[in-house]
Design an enzyme around this catalytic site. Structure first.
Site, PDB file in Angstrom:
ATOM      1  CB  CYS A   1      61.682  30.594  55.433  1.00 30.26           C
ATOM      2  SG  CYS A   1      61.445  28.723  55.129  1.00 30.26           S
TER       3      CYS A   1
ATOM      4  CB  CYS B   1      55.108  28.027  59.528  1.00 30.08           C
ATOM      5  SG  CYS B   1      54.792  28.569  57.715  1.00 30.08           S
TER       6      CYS B   1
ATOM      7  CB  CYS C   1      60.973  32.946  52.005  1.00 30.04           C
ATOM      8  SG  CYS C   1      60.217  32.348  50.717  1.00 30.04           S
TER       9      CYS C   1
ATOM     10  CB  CYS D   1      53.622  19.656  57.234  1.00 29.49           C
ATOM     11  SG  CYS D   1      54.443  20.914  56.563  1.00 29.49           S
TER      12      CYS D   1
ATOM     13  CD  GLU E   1      64.158  19.511  60.146  1.00 31.32           C
ATOM     14  OE1 GLU E   1      64.805  19.375  60.921  1.00 31.32           O
ATOM     15  OE2 GLU E   1      63.274  20.519  59.766  1.00 31.32           O
TER      16      GLU E   1
ATOM     17  CB  CYS F   1      63.725  25.915  50.335  1.00 30.81           C
ATOM     18  SG  CYS F   1      62.302  26.640  49.134  1.00 30.81           S
TER      19      CYS F   1
END
Length: 363
Positions: A124, A341, A121, A110, A97, A117
């Site tokens: 996230c 974010c 985190c 972005c 994305e 990933c």
């Protein structure tokens, strides 16, 4: 429709990715390279047949050997605030994305560097996906080119890039740097290095290499806690890279480049939002040219943490400012379509009613 986007046809595309080539490496002789680069990066065409000032034979030869698009499908999900989340289906079927954020005086994208990933985190949604694979330089670049095409603008109208999407850029640094060089190249996207920001959770060897490359781009460190005990609860990779080791690399980066470093800090209720942590963070940053971006937590289904209330965010910011640390609060755009974010998670948002995108007008 919110998911109305122009499909790209991988079955009609040849095998070699032309976006992997630097502008001076493009096929053709002499000024033909510059013509092809102009069509790709200034005009943003998606087919070699559109490169009308090239000889027909060259256009046909290019189409037989090279491909422009790296995506089987591009889906666009506009937000009420004007930003647009883009969901890309790659040619191998995997997905990633990116987010388009138009402002009054600039256009920002972005970009992602990975499918998923590995950092994991806790705040996230992307980290909850796990790691899929690294993106190629062509796939990183084509996010910007495909967004520009869908928006009906020249790729060179997008003057700000943040590598803050899916993935940890410093764990895919070879491909990321290759893409960045084309962003900067005068015959590529011709961007200013000061308008490109790379965000990392803190991979020391990658920070040292970024300093050595000295491309002039900005570094943002996702710190999220000033002490190792708290950081390990938020970022699993903190078990491998203690704050002292990361900050040593950041100080070496600053000593070599003399560029201000941004510190990203997502405030989580009862975890990293105490006044003592603000004071400890300020001591950690002494002697650096640093700026702290406080980021309110953007919720997502199944998140194991809660965000700090607004009053707590403002109090944390004031404590940092009292300690002499330049600080701002960054409210993310695109929450309603999962584009803010920490929200990128390959989820398809519900269709909403929006003003039409340029290519939809008049349908």
């Amino acid at each position: 429709m919110a998911d109305d986007a122009r499909p790209f046809r991988p079955e009609a595309l040849p095998m070699k990715p032309i976006l992997e080539l630097a502008p001076e490496e493009l096929p053709g002789e002499g000024y033909r390279k510059a013509q092809i680069a102009h069509w790709l990066y200034a005009r943003g065409v998606r087919e070699f047949s559109e490169m009308t000032d090239l000889p027909k034979g060259l256009r046909e030869a290019l189409a037989q050997e090279w491909r422009i698009s790296e995506f089987a499908l591009v889906e666009a999900y506009p937000s009420r605030d004007g930003s647009v989340k883009y969901l890309f289906t790659l040619l191998d079927g995997k997905k990633t994305e990116a987010v388009y954020m138009p402002y009054e005086n600039r256009k920002t994208v972005c970009l992602s560097s990975m499918v998923g990933c590995p950092a994991g985190c806790t705040f996230c949604a992307t980290g909850a996906l796990g790691f899929g694979r690294n993106l190629t330089a062509a796939e990183i670049l084509d996010q910007l080119l495909a967004i520009a095409y869908h928006q009906g603008i020249s790729p060179r109208e997008i003057r700000n890039v943040v590598l803050m999407g899916m993935g940890e850029p410093l764990l895919n640094l070879t491909n990321v740097l290759k893409a960045v060089r084309t962003l900067l190249h005068p015959k590529g996207l011709a961007m200013s290095p000061r308008r490109i920001t790379l965000s990392t959770v803190g991979i020391p060897r990658g920070i040292y290499r970024l300093a050595e490359e000295d491309l002039g781009i900005r570094l943002a460190l996702s710190l999220h806690a000033p002490d190792d005990e708290t950081r390990k609860k938020i970022i699993p990779t903190a078990h491998r890279y203690p704050i002292a080791e990361i900050m040593e690399a950041v100080r070496a980066y600053y000593a070599k480049t003399k560029r201000r470093v941004t510190f990203e800090y997502t405030l989580l209720q009862g975890l990293n939002d105490h006044p003592w942590q603000a004071r400890l963070l300020s001591r950690l940053l002494k002697g650096l040219s640093a700026h702290v971006n406080l980021i309110p937590f953007n919720p997502w289904p199944g998140a194991p943490v809660k965000g700090t209330p607004k009053a707590g965010i403002l109090a944390f910011a004031e404590e940092l400012k009292r300690q002499g640390i330049p600080t701002s609060v960054r409210f993310s755009r695109g929450q309603d379509v999962g584009a803010a974010c920490g929200q990128l998670a390959l989820r398809t948002p519900q269709a909403l009613t929006f003003k039409p995108l340029p290519e939809d007008a008049g349908r």
